[in-house]
Design a protein around this motif. Sequence first.
Motif, PDB file in Angstrom:
ATOM      1  N   ARG A  16       0.839  -1.197   0.000  1.00  0.00           N
ATOM      2  CA  ARG A  16       0.000   0.000   0.000  1.00  0.00           C
ATOM      3  C   ARG A  16       0.871   1.242   0.000  1.00  0.00           C
ATOM      4  O   ARG A  16       1.994   1.223   0.512  1.00  0.00           O
ATOM      5  N   ILE A  17       0.320   2.306  -0.556  1.00  0.00           N
ATOM      6  CA  ILE A  17       0.959   3.611  -0.470  1.00  0.00           C
ATOM      7  C   ILE A  17      -0.094   4.616  -0.016  1.00  0.00           C
ATOM      8  O   ILE A  17      -1.217   4.636  -0.535  1.00  0.00           O
ATOM      9  N   TYR A  18       0.277   5.413   0.958  1.00  0.00           N
ATOM     10  CA  TYR A  18      -0.600   6.469   1.472  1.00  0.00           C
ATOM     11  C   TYR A  18      -0.305   7.757   0.719  1.00  0.00           C
ATOM     12  O   TYR A  18       0.844   8.187   0.654  1.00  0.00           O
ATOM     13  N   GLU A  73      -1.574  11.483   0.848  1.00  0.00           N
ATOM     14  CA  GLU A  73      -2.343  12.453   1.624  1.00  0.00           C
ATOM     15  C   GLU A  73      -2.924  13.520   0.698  1.00  0.00           C
ATOM     16  O   GLU A  73      -2.186  14.246   0.046  1.00  0.00           O
ATOM     17  N   TYR A  83      -4.133   4.603  -0.459  1.00  0.00           N
ATOM     18  CA  TYR A  83      -4.844   5.121   0.716  1.00  0.00           C
ATOM     19  C   TYR A  83      -4.798   6.647   0.652  1.00  0.00           C
ATOM     20  O   TYR A  83      -3.715   7.228   0.634  1.00  0.00           O
ATOM     21  N   HIS A 132      -5.062   9.204   2.590  1.00  0.00           N
ATOM     22  CA  HIS A 132      -4.977   9.920   3.855  1.00  0.00           C
ATOM     23  C   HIS A 132      -3.623   9.669   4.514  1.00  0.00           C
ATOM     24  O   HIS A 132      -2.962   8.672   4.260  1.00  0.00           O
ATOM     25  N   VAL A 133      -3.189  10.598   5.308  1.00  0.00           N
ATOM     26  CA  VAL A 133      -2.160  10.461   6.331  1.00  0.00           C
ATOM     27  C   VAL A 133      -2.695  11.258   7.510  1.00  0.00           C
ATOM     28  O   VAL A 133      -3.198  10.719   8.470  1.00  0.00           O
ATOM     29  N   GLN A 175       4.801  -0.556   3.059  1.00  0.00           N
ATOM     30  CA  GLN A 175       4.175   0.733   2.818  1.00  0.00           C
ATOM     31  C   GLN A 175       5.175   1.869   2.760  1.00  0.00           C
ATOM     32  O   GLN A 175       6.319   1.756   3.210  1.00  0.00           O
ATOM     33  N   ALA A 214       4.561   6.541   2.451  1.00  0.00           N
ATOM     34  CA  ALA A 214       3.533   7.588   2.444  1.00  0.00           C
ATOM     35  C   ALA A 214       4.049   8.815   1.703  1.00  0.00           C
ATOM     36  O   ALA A 214       5.256   9.104   1.705  1.00  0.00           O
ATOM     37  N   CYS A 250       6.428   6.010   6.469  1.00  0.00           N
ATOM     38  CA  CYS A 250       5.162   5.401   6.876  1.00  0.00           C
ATOM     39  C   CYS A 250       4.110   6.459   7.165  1.00  0.00           C
ATOM     40  O   CYS A 250       4.399   7.659   7.235  1.00  0.00           O
ATOM     41  N   CYS A 251       2.888   5.995   7.372  1.00  0.00           N
ATOM     42  CA  CYS A 251       1.745   6.888   7.533  1.00  0.00           C
ATOM     43  C   CYS A 251       1.692   7.558   8.898  1.00  0.00           C
ATOM     44  O   CYS A 251       0.806   8.384   9.144  1.00  0.00           O
ATOM     45  N   HIS A 285       3.657  12.126  10.844  1.00  0.00           N
ATOM     46  CA  HIS A 285       2.667  13.176  10.605  1.00  0.00           C
ATOM     47  C   HIS A 285       3.280  14.546  10.396  1.00  0.00           C
ATOM     48  O   HIS A 285       2.621  15.451   9.871  1.00  0.00           O
TER      49      HIS A 285
END
Length: 285
Positions: A7-9, A11, A53, A55-56, A216, A218, A228-229, A232
Amino acid sequence: MKKKLKRIYLEITNICNLQCDFCPGTRREKRFLPPEEFRVLARRVQPYTKYLYLHVMGEPLLHPQFGELLQITEELGFRVCLTTNGTLLFRQKSLLLSTKNLHKISISLHSMEGNRAGDLNDYLSAVWDFSVRAARQGTICALRLWNIGGADRRNGEILDDLSQRLGADPLSMPQPRTGSWKLGGSLYLEQAEKFGWPDLSCPETKTRFCLALRDQAAVLCDGTVVPCCLDHEGDIPLGNLLEQELPEILDSPRARTIYDGFSQGKPSEELCRRCAYAERFGRRG
């Protein structure tokens, strides 16, 4: 380093309509990712994952051009996953239910503690109506209570409401895996303990291994790639996908050091050594 990721996030915004105790938010510049930039980023990750995905940080359903972004994901053949606080489902319900490539939507019921002006019954009715309809269409719907041990004062009310709608205690339903209950079809309830987001001001944890850059990666809404997600604040920038291709970024010395460090049980990044969530993985590799 392997370049295919589970998966890749990506945002699409770091702006949210709530302020919840469990969420650290972000001090980054507030931004909605423009569709033209989204298309560039999505195309650049397309060869390396099937699952995108959106979102983050932030609430993805706030994006003023959300429908256009979903159209781009369909054109590029992604299976889309979303995490939302659920307060805007009424606004985007028709769009989401007509999106053919929506694979999974996770609704953070624990966000209700940040929606102080909202009515719990109205909120849960809207969430339930959407989730049942989406699940019937084959979309995986996960109703999350990821707040055990913190900001969980309304969990009893939420579980009572679900019991009335189901005609049974949701926690008595079949449990396909730890912390997940199958409420019917593609509809699930998920419970987990509240976790501490990694932050450079936090004390070090016992983290030794993580799935970052294995399963993953992000991309923040300014194009910055992070491992990673949970990064932040973008504390571990590996490159910018608006300016570079993904293989170049994932093959960078810093990315390789992160990957190798987790393989050896010795996280190379200070932020990773302060991540309580990664302790759930134990020692793997």
